[in-house]
Design a protein around this motif. Structure first.
Motif, PDB file in Angstrom:
ATOM      1  N   ILE A  70      14.817  29.168 -24.542  1.00 28.92           N
ATOM      2  CA  ILE A  70      14.861  27.872 -23.874  1.00 28.92           C
ATOM      3  C   ILE A  70      16.320  27.513 -23.641  1.00 28.92           C
ATOM      4  O   ILE A  70      17.153  27.669 -24.518  1.00 28.92           O
ATOM      5  N   SER A  71      16.597  27.045 -22.453  1.00 32.39           N
ATOM      6  CA  SER A  71      17.986  26.780 -22.074  1.00 32.39           C
ATOM      7  C   SER A  71      18.509  25.451 -22.571  1.00 32.39           C
ATOM      8  O   SER A  71      19.628  25.075 -22.247  1.00 32.39           O
ATOM      9  N   PHE A  72      17.717  24.758 -23.360  1.00 36.93           N
ATOM     10  CA  PHE A  72      18.185  23.489 -23.925  1.00 36.93           C
ATOM     11  C   PHE A  72      18.780  23.745 -25.296  1.00 36.93           C
ATOM     12  O   PHE A  72      18.425  24.706 -25.957  1.00 36.93           O
ATOM     13  N   PRO A  73      19.665  22.884 -25.726  1.00 38.91           N
ATOM     14  CA  PRO A  73      20.240  23.006 -27.067  1.00 38.91           C
ATOM     15  C   PRO A  73      19.161  22.958 -28.122  1.00 38.91           C
ATOM     16  O   PRO A  73      18.259  22.154 -28.041  1.00 38.91           O
ATOM     17  N   PHE A  74      19.251  23.859 -29.106  1.00 33.34           N
ATOM     18  CA  PHE A  74      18.250  23.950 -30.153  1.00 33.34           C
ATOM     19  C   PHE A  74      18.102  22.623 -30.886  1.00 33.34           C
ATOM     20  O   PHE A  74      19.088  21.982 -31.232  1.00 33.34           O
ATOM     21  N   GLY A  75      16.832  22.223 -31.102  1.00 32.16           N
ATOM     22  CA  GLY A  75      16.583  20.969 -31.828  1.00 32.16           C
ATOM     23  C   GLY A  75      16.641  19.752 -30.926  1.00 32.16           C
ATOM     24  O   GLY A  75      16.365  18.643 -31.356  1.00 32.16           O
ATOM     25  N   SER A  76      16.974  19.970 -29.673  1.00 30.26           N
ATOM     26  CA  SER A  76      17.075  18.843 -28.742  1.00 30.26           C
ATOM     27  C   SER A  76      15.678  18.338 -28.359  1.00 30.26           C
ATOM     28  O   SER A  76      14.694  19.043 -28.525  1.00 30.26           O
ATOM     29  N   GLU A  77      15.611  17.168 -27.843  1.00 33.44           N
ATOM     30  CA  GLU A  77      14.321  16.588 -27.443  1.00 33.44           C
ATOM     31  C   GLU A  77      13.607  17.456 -26.413  1.00 33.44           C
ATOM     32  O   GLU A  77      12.473  17.847 -26.626  1.00 33.44           O
ATOM     33  N   PRO A  78      14.258  17.729 -25.297  1.00 34.10           N
ATOM     34  CA  PRO A  78      13.612  18.559 -24.280  1.00 34.10           C
ATOM     35  C   PRO A  78      13.250  19.932 -24.821  1.00 34.10           C
ATOM     36  O   PRO A  78      12.251  20.510 -24.429  1.00 34.10           O
ATOM     37  N   TYR A  79      14.077  20.424 -25.730  1.00 37.37           N
ATOM     38  CA  TYR A  79      13.796  21.739 -26.323  1.00 37.37           C
ATOM     39  C   TYR A  79      12.445  21.696 -27.038  1.00 37.37           C
ATOM     40  O   TYR A  79      11.597  22.551 -26.842  1.00 37.37           O
ATOM     41  N   ARG A  80      12.285  20.687 -27.879  1.00 39.42           N
ATOM     42  CA  ARG A  80      11.019  20.563 -28.629  1.00 39.42           C
ATOM     43  C   ARG A  80       9.836  20.451 -27.694  1.00 39.42           C
ATOM     44  O   ARG A  80       8.818  21.072 -27.896  1.00 39.42           O
ATOM     45  N   GLU A  81       9.980  19.637 -26.691  1.00 46.90           N
ATOM     46  CA  GLU A  81       8.859  19.428 -25.770  1.00 46.90           C
ATOM     47  C   GLU A  81       8.442  20.738 -25.126  1.00 46.90           C
ATOM     48  O   GLU A  81       7.272  21.081 -25.077  1.00 46.90           O
ATOM     49  N   GLN A  82       9.422  21.486 -24.655  1.00 43.96           N
ATOM     50  CA  GLN A  82       9.117  22.756 -24.006  1.00 43.96           C
ATOM     51  C   GLN A  82       8.449  23.694 -25.002  1.00 43.96           C
ATOM     52  O   GLN A  82       7.446  24.330 -24.693  1.00 43.96           O
ATOM     53  N   ARG A  83       8.994  23.784 -26.183  1.00 42.17           N
ATOM     54  CA  ARG A  83       8.419  24.677 -27.201  1.00 42.17           C
ATOM     55  C   ARG A  83       6.987  24.273 -27.516  1.00 42.17           C
ATOM     56  O   ARG A  83       6.094  25.106 -27.554  1.00 42.17           O
ATOM     57  N   GLU A  84       6.772  22.982 -27.684  1.00 44.18           N
ATOM     58  CA  GLU A  84       5.426  22.495 -27.998  1.00 44.18           C
ATOM     59  C   GLU A  84       4.436  22.850 -26.890  1.00 44.18           C
ATOM     60  O   GLU A  84       3.351  23.338 -27.147  1.00 44.18           O
ATOM     61  N   ARG A  85       4.868  22.616 -25.663  1.00 42.73           N
ATOM     62  CA  ARG A  85       3.969  22.897 -24.534  1.00 42.73           C
ATOM     63  C   ARG A  85       3.632  24.376 -24.468  1.00 42.73           C
ATOM     64  O   ARG A  85       2.492  24.758 -24.224  1.00 42.73           O
ATOM     65  N   LEU A  86       4.620  25.215 -24.683  1.00 46.10           N
ATOM     66  CA  LEU A  86       4.376  26.658 -24.623  1.00 46.10           C
ATOM     67  C   LEU A  86       3.451  27.090 -25.754  1.00 46.10           C
ATOM     68  O   LEU A  86       2.526  27.877 -25.544  1.00 46.10           O
ATOM     69  N   LEU A  87       3.686  26.590 -26.933  1.00 44.88           N
ATOM     70  CA  LEU A  87       2.828  26.926 -28.075  1.00 44.88           C
ATOM     71  C   LEU A  87       1.394  26.502 -27.808  1.00 44.88           C
ATOM     72  O   LEU A  87       0.442  27.194 -28.154  1.00 44.88           O
ATOM     73  N   ALA A  88       1.249  25.350 -27.151  1.00 42.13           N
ATOM     74  CA  ALA A  88      -0.086  24.827 -26.849  1.00 42.13           C
ATOM     75  C   ALA A  88      -0.813  25.727 -25.855  1.00 42.13           C
ATOM     76  O   ALA A  88      -2.030  25.701 -25.755  1.00 42.13           O
ATOM     77  N   GLU A  89      -0.062  26.552 -25.128  1.00 38.49           N
ATOM     78  CA  GLU A  89      -0.694  27.433 -24.139  1.00 38.49           C
ATOM     79  C   GLU A  89      -0.867  28.841 -24.665  1.00 38.49           C
ATOM     80  O   GLU A  89      -1.301  29.735 -23.959  1.00 38.49           O
ATOM     81  N   GLY A  90      -0.477  29.044 -25.913  1.00 29.28           N
ATOM     82  CA  GLY A  90      -0.686  30.361 -26.521  1.00 29.28           C
ATOM     83  C   GLY A  90       0.515  31.265 -26.413  1.00 29.28           C
ATOM     84  O   GLY A  90       0.432  32.455 -26.709  1.00 29.28           O
ATOM     85  N   VAL A  91       1.638  30.733 -25.990  1.00 25.10           N
ATOM     86  CA  VAL A  91       2.846  31.553 -25.905  1.00 25.10           C
ATOM     87  C   VAL A  91       3.371  31.819 -27.319  1.00 25.10           C
ATOM     88  O   VAL A  91       3.483  30.902 -28.125  1.00 25.10           O
ATOM     89  N   VAL A  92       3.667  33.069 -27.584  1.00 26.33           N
ATOM     90  CA  VAL A  92       4.119  33.441 -28.927  1.00 26.33           C
ATOM     91  C   VAL A  92       5.630  33.358 -29.022  1.00 26.33           C
ATOM     92  O   VAL A  92       6.345  33.939 -28.200  1.00 26.33           O
ATOM     93  N   PHE A  93       6.101  32.662 -30.021  1.00 26.94           N
ATOM     94  CA  PHE A  93       7.548  32.534 -30.225  1.00 26.94           C
ATOM     95  C   PHE A  93       8.006  33.417 -31.362  1.00 26.94           C
ATOM     96  O   PHE A  93       7.484  33.350 -32.469  1.00 26.94           O
TER      97      PHE A  93
END
Length: 106
Positions: A70-93
């Motif tokens: 993710i191109s956002f700074p780690f721990g940032s708000e937008p970062y979390r949102e993107q990670r959450e959305r991807l996890l919700a779609e089954g994307v493996v991190f």
DNA sequence: GTGGAGGCATTAA
DNA sequence: ATTAATGCCTCCA
């Protein structure tokens, strides 16, 4: 107008490509740009996504950089949102990185 | 209407 | 992990 129309057309094209990313998969900015007909406009994609209107329903969260990060700074708000959305779609991190298997587009 | 400079949710070595 | 290069966009004088 005319000078601001060129980007508008590209923007529409980029939206279309991003919208075509299947759920549970991700693509890189460069990939999107290329598929949109803009071979070296990875940054343009980032800019367009950053200027997305609210409630655009565009899966912008499925777009990450070429390293699968993710191109956002780690721990940032937008970062979390993107990670959450991807996890919700089954994307493996894999830590801070996305599993390479999700890059089935290349 | 034209020209110049800076900035970026990038990419590759 | 870090640095260098690239392309496109926006803003100001």
């Amino acid at each position: 107008m005319t000078s601001a129309m060129a980007p508008a057309e590209q923007r529409e094209r980029i939206w279309r490509v991003v919208h075509g990313i299947p759920s549970g998969k991700v693509a890189s900015y460069g990939q999107i740009a290329q598929l949109a007909g803009l071979p070296r406009a990875a940054r343009l994609v980032g800019r367009v996504l950053s200027q997305l209107p609210e409630g655009s329903k565009l899966p912008w969260h499925r777009v990450v950089n070429s390293q699968g990060r993710i191109s956002f700074p780690f721990g940032s708000e937008p970062y979390r949102e993107q990670r959450e959305r991807l996890l919700a779609e089954g994307v493996v991190f894999s830590g801070q990185r996305v599993a390479r298997a999700c890059f089935n587009w290349d």
